[in-house]
Write a protein that holds these residues in place. Structure first.
Motif, PDB file in Angstrom:
ATOM      1  N   LYS A 290       0.824  -1.210   0.000  1.00 43.82           N
ATOM      2  CA  LYS A 290       0.000   0.000   0.000  1.00 43.82           C
ATOM      3  C   LYS A 290       0.863   1.268   0.000  1.00 43.82           C
ATOM      4  O   LYS A 290       0.510   2.267  -0.615  1.00 43.82           O
ATOM      5  CB  LYS A 290      -0.936  -0.002   1.202  1.00 43.82           C
ATOM      6  N   ASN A 291       2.008   1.217   0.651  1.00 45.07           N
ATOM      7  CA  ASN A 291       2.908   2.371   0.684  1.00 45.07           C
ATOM      8  C   ASN A 291       3.707   2.521  -0.605  1.00 45.07           C
ATOM      9  O   ASN A 291       4.393   3.526  -0.782  1.00 45.07           O
ATOM     10  CB  ASN A 291       3.876   2.265   1.862  1.00 45.07           C
ATOM     11  N   ARG A 292       3.616   1.546  -1.478  1.00 43.54           N
ATOM     12  CA  ARG A 292       4.379   1.584  -2.733  1.00 43.54           C
ATOM     13  C   ARG A 292       3.566   2.137  -3.893  1.00 43.54           C
ATOM     14  O   ARG A 292       4.092   2.320  -4.986  1.00 43.54           O
ATOM     15  CB  ARG A 292       4.886   0.185  -3.073  1.00 43.54           C
ATOM     16  N   ILE A 293       2.272   2.404  -3.683  1.00 41.29           N
ATOM     17  CA  ILE A 293       1.397   2.926  -4.733  1.00 41.29           C
ATOM     18  C   ILE A 293       0.717   4.187  -4.226  1.00 41.29           C
ATOM     19  O   ILE A 293       0.152   4.189  -3.130  1.00 41.29           O
ATOM     20  CB  ILE A 293       0.321   1.894  -5.135  1.00 41.29           C
ATOM     21  N   SER A 294       0.784   5.258  -5.016  1.00 42.58           N
ATOM     22  CA  SER A 294       0.086   6.487  -4.631  1.00 42.58           C
ATOM     23  C   SER A 294      -0.523   7.138  -5.857  1.00 42.58           C
ATOM     24  O   SER A 294      -0.234   6.765  -6.998  1.00 42.58           O
ATOM     25  CB  SER A 294       1.039   7.457  -3.922  1.00 42.58           C
ATOM     26  N   VAL A 295      -1.368   8.126  -5.609  1.00 41.55           N
ATOM     27  CA  VAL A 295      -2.027   8.866  -6.681  1.00 41.55           C
ATOM     28  C   VAL A 295      -1.947  10.353  -6.362  1.00 41.55           C
ATOM     29  O   VAL A 295      -2.083  10.745  -5.206  1.00 41.55           O
ATOM     30  CB  VAL A 295      -3.496   8.406  -6.883  1.00 41.55           C
ATOM     31  N   ILE A 296      -1.676  11.138  -7.388  1.00 40.82           N
ATOM     32  CA  ILE A 296      -1.704  12.588  -7.264  1.00 40.82           C
ATOM     33  C   ILE A 296      -2.416  13.152  -8.476  1.00 40.82           C
ATOM     34  O   ILE A 296      -2.531  12.490  -9.511  1.00 40.82           O
ATOM     35  CB  ILE A 296      -0.288  13.205  -7.137  1.00 40.82           C
ATOM     36  N   GLN A 297      -2.890  14.381  -8.345  1.00 38.47           N
ATOM     37  CA  GLN A 297      -3.452  15.074  -9.504  1.00 38.47           C
ATOM     38  C   GLN A 297      -2.442  16.127  -9.920  1.00 38.47           C
ATOM     39  O   GLN A 297      -1.934  16.872  -9.076  1.00 38.47           O
ATOM     40  CB  GLN A 297      -4.789  15.728  -9.167  1.00 38.47           C
ATOM     41  N   GLY A 298      -2.106  16.158 -11.208  1.00 35.34           N
ATOM     42  CA  GLY A 298      -1.143  17.136 -11.668  1.00 35.34           C
ATOM     43  C   GLY A 298      -0.649  16.857 -13.071  1.00 35.34           C
ATOM     44  O   GLY A 298      -1.264  16.109 -13.830  1.00 35.34           O
ATOM     45  N   ASP A 299       0.492  17.440 -13.371  1.00 34.71           N
ATOM     46  CA  ASP A 299       1.118  17.378 -14.685  1.00 34.71           C
ATOM     47  C   ASP A 299       2.313  16.416 -14.605  1.00 34.71           C
ATOM     48  O   ASP A 299       3.288  16.701 -13.913  1.00 34.71           O
ATOM     49  CB  ASP A 299       1.577  18.784 -15.072  1.00 34.71           C
ATOM     50  N   ILE A 300       2.243  15.306 -15.292  1.00 38.01           N
ATOM     51  CA  ILE A 300       3.283  14.275 -15.213  1.00 38.01           C
ATOM     52  C   ILE A 300       4.650  14.796 -15.677  1.00 38.01           C
ATOM     53  O   ILE A 300       5.679  14.288 -15.247  1.00 38.01           O
ATOM     54  CB  ILE A 300       2.869  13.007 -15.998  1.00 38.01           C
ATOM     55  N   THR A 301       4.671  15.832 -16.512  1.00 35.90           N
ATOM     56  CA  THR A 301       5.950  16.359 -16.989  1.00 35.90           C
ATOM     57  C   THR A 301       6.695  17.140 -15.908  1.00 35.90           C
ATOM     58  O   THR A 301       7.848  17.501 -16.094  1.00 35.90           O
ATOM     59  CB  THR A 301       5.777  17.271 -18.228  1.00 35.90           C
TER      60      THR A 301
ATOM     61  N   LYS B 283      -4.654  -3.335 -10.669  1.00 33.77           N
ATOM     62  CA  LYS B 283      -4.457  -4.784 -10.521  1.00 33.77           C
ATOM     63  C   LYS B 283      -3.109  -5.202 -11.112  1.00 33.77           C
ATOM     64  O   LYS B 283      -2.361  -5.965 -10.502  1.00 33.77           O
ATOM     65  CB  LYS B 283      -5.579  -5.563 -11.188  1.00 33.77           C
ATOM     66  N   THR B 284      -2.796  -4.702 -12.294  1.00 41.09           N
ATOM     67  CA  THR B 284      -1.539  -5.065 -12.950  1.00 41.09           C
ATOM     68  C   THR B 284      -0.340  -4.599 -12.137  1.00 41.09           C
ATOM     69  O   THR B 284       0.614  -5.360 -11.924  1.00 41.09           O
ATOM     70  CB  THR B 284      -1.489  -4.483 -14.374  1.00 41.09           C
ATOM     71  N   VAL B 285      -0.385  -3.365 -11.664  1.00 36.33           N
ATOM     72  CA  VAL B 285       0.724  -2.829 -10.863  1.00 36.33           C
ATOM     73  C   VAL B 285       0.839  -3.576  -9.535  1.00 36.33           C
ATOM     74  O   VAL B 285       1.939  -3.949  -9.122  1.00 36.33           O
ATOM     75  CB  VAL B 285       0.546  -1.307 -10.651  1.00 36.33           C
ATOM     76  N   THR B 286      -0.278  -3.819  -8.881  1.00 32.43           N
ATOM     77  CA  THR B 286      -0.259  -4.547  -7.602  1.00 32.43           C
ATOM     78  C   THR B 286       0.299  -5.950  -7.787  1.00 32.43           C
ATOM     79  O   THR B 286       1.140  -6.399  -6.994  1.00 32.43           O
ATOM     80  CB  THR B 286      -1.679  -4.599  -7.002  1.00 32.43           C
ATOM     81  N   ASP B 287      -0.144  -6.637  -8.816  1.00 28.19           N
ATOM     82  CA  ASP B 287       0.367  -7.991  -9.092  1.00 28.19           C
ATOM     83  C   ASP B 287       1.875  -7.957  -9.333  1.00 28.19           C
ATOM     84  O   ASP B 287       2.612  -8.801  -8.822  1.00 28.19           O
ATOM     85  CB  ASP B 287      -0.336  -8.609 -10.302  1.00 28.19           C
ATOM     86  N   PHE B 288       2.334  -6.983 -10.100  1.00 31.55           N
ATOM     87  CA  PHE B 288       3.764  -6.891 -10.400  1.00 31.55           C
ATOM     88  C   PHE B 288       4.560  -6.607  -9.127  1.00 31.55           C
ATOM     89  O   PHE B 288       5.567  -7.265  -8.850  1.00 31.55           O
ATOM     90  CB  PHE B 288       4.025  -5.791 -11.435  1.00 31.55           C
ATOM     91  N   LEU B 289       4.122  -5.627  -8.361  1.00 27.75           N
ATOM     92  CA  LEU B 289       4.853  -5.247  -7.149  1.00 27.75           C
ATOM     93  C   LEU B 289       4.862  -6.356  -6.100  1.00 27.75           C
ATOM     94  O   LEU B 289       5.835  -6.496  -5.357  1.00 27.75           O
ATOM     95  CB  LEU B 289       4.276  -3.965  -6.548  1.00 27.75           C
ATOM     96  N   SER B 290       3.790  -7.135  -6.053  1.00 24.85           N
ATOM     97  CA  SER B 290       3.742  -8.212  -5.056  1.00 24.85           C
ATOM     98  C   SER B 290       4.749  -9.312  -5.368  1.00 24.85           C
ATOM     99  O   SER B 290       5.145 -10.061  -4.487  1.00 24.85           O
ATOM    100  CB  SER B 290       2.333  -8.790  -4.943  1.00 24.85           C
ATOM    101  N   GLY B 291       5.213  -9.372  -6.620  1.00 25.19           N
ATOM    102  CA  GLY B 291       6.193 -10.380  -7.007  1.00 25.19           C
ATOM    103  C   GLY B 291       7.603  -9.842  -7.175  1.00 25.19           C
ATOM    104  O   GLY B 291       8.499 -10.579  -7.575  1.00 25.19           O
ATOM    105  N   SER B 292       7.803  -8.553  -6.873  1.00 25.99           N
ATOM    106  CA  SER B 292       9.113  -7.948  -7.090  1.00 25.99           C
ATOM    107  C   SER B 292       9.338  -6.775  -6.146  1.00 25.99           C
ATOM    108  O   SER B 292       8.435  -5.958  -5.938  1.00 25.99           O
ATOM    109  CB  SER B 292       9.220  -7.445  -8.539  1.00 25.99           C
TER     110      SER B 292
END
Length: 175
Positions: free
Chosen positions: A4-15, A141-150
Protein backbone atom coordinates in the motif's frame (compact mmCIF):
# COMPACT_ATOMS: atom_id res chain seq x y z
CA UNK A 1 7.89 -3.14 2.17
CA UNK A 2 4.13 -2.67 2.48
CA UNK A 3 2.44 -2.79 -0.93
CA UNK A 4 0.00 0.00 0.00
CA UNK A 5 2.91 2.37 0.68
CA UNK A 6 4.38 1.58 -2.73
CA UNK A 7 1.40 2.93 -4.73
CA UNK A 8 0.09 6.49 -4.63
CA UNK A 9 -2.03 8.87 -6.68
CA UNK A 10 -1.70 12.59 -7.26
CA UNK A 11 -3.45 15.07 -9.50
CA UNK A 12 -1.14 17.14 -11.67
CA UNK A 13 1.12 17.38 -14.68
CA UNK A 14 3.28 14.27 -15.21
CA UNK A 15 5.95 16.36 -16.99
CA UNK A 16 6.68 18.14 -13.69
CA UNK A 17 7.12 15.02 -11.52
CA UNK A 18 10.68 14.30 -10.37
CA UNK A 19 10.99 10.50 -10.52
CA UNK A 20 13.38 7.99 -12.07
CA UNK A 21 11.02 7.39 -15.01
CA UNK A 22 7.72 8.63 -16.33
CA UNK A 23 5.53 6.59 -18.62
CA UNK A 24 4.26 8.13 -21.82
CA UNK A 25 0.96 7.09 -23.36
CA UNK A 26 2.46 7.06 -26.85
CA UNK A 27 1.17 6.22 -30.29
CA UNK A 28 2.65 3.50 -32.51
CA UNK A 29 4.87 5.96 -34.39
CA UNK A 30 6.47 7.30 -31.15
CA UNK A 31 6.59 10.71 -32.84
CA UNK A 32 4.55 12.63 -30.29
CA UNK A 33 0.98 13.65 -30.68
CA UNK A 34 -1.82 15.03 -28.56
CA UNK A 35 -2.56 14.72 -24.87
CA UNK A 36 0.13 13.46 -22.52
CA UNK A 37 2.28 12.25 -25.44
CA UNK A 38 2.55 15.73 -26.93
CA UNK A 39 3.10 17.31 -23.51
CA UNK A 40 5.98 14.93 -22.74
CA UNK A 41 7.64 15.51 -26.10
CA UNK A 42 7.28 19.32 -25.79
CA UNK A 43 8.57 19.46 -22.21
CA UNK A 44 11.38 16.95 -22.77
CA UNK A 45 12.74 18.56 -25.89
CA UNK A 46 14.25 17.09 -29.06
CA UNK A 47 16.37 14.38 -27.38
CA UNK A 48 13.25 12.27 -26.77
CA UNK A 49 12.09 12.52 -30.39
CA UNK A 50 15.62 11.75 -31.66
CA UNK A 51 15.78 8.58 -29.56
CA UNK A 52 12.26 7.60 -30.64
CA UNK A 53 13.32 7.97 -34.28
CA UNK A 54 16.29 5.67 -33.60
CA UNK A 55 13.97 3.06 -32.06
CA UNK A 56 11.59 3.22 -35.04
CA UNK A 57 14.53 2.90 -37.45
CA UNK A 58 15.70 -0.24 -35.58
CA UNK A 59 12.41 -2.03 -34.93
CA UNK A 60 9.64 -0.29 -36.82
CA UNK A 61 6.54 0.90 -35.00
CA UNK A 62 5.82 0.18 -31.34
CA UNK A 63 2.83 -2.14 -31.21
CA UNK A 64 -0.13 -1.70 -28.87
CA UNK A 65 0.70 -3.09 -25.43
CA UNK A 66 4.46 -2.86 -25.99
CA UNK A 67 6.88 -0.41 -24.39
CA UNK A 68 10.29 1.13 -25.14
CA UNK A 69 12.57 3.44 -23.16
CA UNK A 70 14.41 6.69 -23.94
CA UNK A 71 16.25 9.27 -21.90
CA UNK A 72 14.01 12.05 -20.57
CA UNK A 73 15.69 15.09 -22.11
CA UNK A 74 14.75 18.22 -20.16
CA UNK A 75 12.16 16.49 -17.96
CA UNK A 76 12.84 16.13 -14.20
CA UNK A 77 13.10 12.36 -14.69
CA UNK A 78 15.93 10.18 -15.99
CA UNK A 79 13.88 8.14 -18.46
CA UNK A 80 10.65 8.06 -20.40
CA UNK A 81 9.04 4.69 -20.98
CA UNK A 82 6.79 4.93 -24.02
CA UNK A 83 3.88 2.50 -24.18
CA UNK A 84 1.09 2.28 -26.73
CA UNK A 85 -2.33 1.92 -25.16
CA UNK A 86 -5.30 0.40 -26.94
CA UNK A 87 -8.07 2.40 -28.56
CA UNK A 88 -11.34 1.40 -26.86
CA UNK A 89 -13.59 -0.59 -29.16
CA UNK A 90 -16.01 -2.15 -26.68
CA UNK A 91 -13.53 -4.92 -25.73
CA UNK A 92 -13.84 -6.39 -29.24
CA UNK A 93 -10.04 -6.58 -29.62
CA UNK A 94 -8.91 -7.58 -26.10
CA UNK A 95 -8.36 -3.97 -25.11
CA UNK A 96 -8.26 -4.90 -21.40
CA UNK A 97 -5.43 -7.39 -21.92
CA UNK A 98 -3.56 -4.92 -24.11
CA UNK A 99 -3.90 -2.19 -21.47
CA UNK A 100 -2.59 -4.55 -18.78
CA UNK A 101 0.35 -5.31 -21.09
CA UNK A 102 1.17 -1.59 -21.24
CA UNK A 103 1.56 -1.45 -17.47
CA UNK A 104 3.32 -4.81 -17.15
CA UNK A 105 5.79 -4.16 -19.98
CA UNK A 106 6.56 -0.67 -18.65
CA UNK A 107 7.24 -2.10 -15.19
CA UNK A 108 9.44 -4.85 -16.61
CA UNK A 109 11.54 -2.30 -18.52
CA UNK A 110 11.78 -0.15 -15.39
CA UNK A 111 12.80 -3.12 -13.26
CA UNK A 112 15.45 -4.22 -15.76
CA UNK A 113 16.85 -0.67 -15.91
CA UNK A 114 17.11 -0.36 -12.11
CA UNK A 115 14.38 2.28 -11.90
CA UNK A 116 13.03 2.62 -8.36
CA UNK A 117 10.31 5.28 -8.72
CA UNK A 118 8.01 5.42 -11.74
CA UNK A 119 4.97 7.52 -12.57
CA UNK A 120 2.13 6.56 -14.89
CA UNK A 121 -0.49 8.68 -16.63
CA UNK A 122 -4.00 7.31 -17.14
CA UNK A 123 -3.18 5.31 -20.28
CA UNK A 124 -5.84 5.21 -23.04
CA UNK A 125 -8.48 7.19 -21.11
CA UNK A 126 -8.16 10.37 -23.18
CA UNK A 127 -8.55 10.37 -26.95
CA UNK A 128 -8.48 6.54 -26.97
CA UNK A 129 -11.74 6.56 -24.94
CA UNK A 130 -11.03 3.59 -22.65
CA UNK A 131 -13.63 3.73 -19.84
CA UNK A 132 -11.87 5.43 -16.91
CA UNK A 133 -13.14 3.17 -14.12
CA UNK A 134 -12.23 -0.01 -15.97
CA UNK A 135 -8.84 1.39 -17.01
CA UNK A 136 -8.05 2.31 -13.39
CA UNK A 137 -9.02 -1.17 -12.16
CA UNK A 138 -6.79 -2.80 -14.78
CA UNK A 139 -3.90 -0.44 -14.00
CA UNK A 140 -4.07 -1.01 -10.26
CA UNK A 141 -4.46 -4.78 -10.52
CA UNK A 142 -1.54 -5.07 -12.95
CA UNK A 143 0.72 -2.83 -10.86
CA UNK A 144 -0.26 -4.55 -7.60
CA UNK A 145 0.37 -7.99 -9.09
CA UNK A 146 3.76 -6.89 -10.40
CA UNK A 147 4.85 -5.25 -7.15
CA UNK A 148 3.74 -8.21 -5.06
CA UNK A 149 6.19 -10.38 -7.01
CA UNK A 150 9.11 -7.95 -7.09
CA UNK A 151 10.92 -5.54 -4.80
CA UNK A 152 12.82 -3.92 -7.69
CA UNK A 153 10.46 -0.95 -7.97
CA UNK A 154 9.93 0.91 -4.71
CA UNK A 155 7.19 3.34 -5.69
CA UNK A 156 4.53 3.72 -8.40
CA UNK A 157 2.78 7.07 -8.67
CA UNK A 158 -0.36 7.45 -10.76
CA UNK A 159 -0.46 11.04 -12.00
CA UNK A 160 -4.00 12.01 -12.93
CA UNK A 161 -4.42 15.09 -15.08
CA UNK A 162 -8.16 15.35 -14.52
CA UNK A 163 -10.35 15.31 -11.41
CA UNK A 164 -12.44 12.33 -12.59
CA UNK A 165 -9.45 9.97 -12.87
CA UNK A 166 -8.00 11.30 -9.60
CA UNK A 167 -11.27 10.56 -7.81
CA UNK A 168 -11.49 7.04 -9.30
CA UNK A 169 -7.91 6.15 -8.37
CA UNK A 170 -8.22 7.68 -4.90
CA UNK A 171 -11.26 5.54 -4.15
CA UNK A 172 -9.67 2.37 -5.52
CA UNK A 173 -6.42 2.92 -3.63
CA UNK A 174 -8.27 3.97 -0.50
CA UNK A 175 -6.65 7.34 0.06
Amino acid sequence: MDLKNRISVIQGDITKIAVDAIVNAANTSLMGGGGVDGAIHRAGGPQILDECRDIIARQGKCNTGEAVITKAGKLPADYVIHTVGPVWNGEKHNEGKLLASCYRNSLEIASNKGIKIISFPNISTGIYHFPKQEAAEIALKTVTDFLSGSDAIHKVIFVCYDEENFSIYSKLIGT
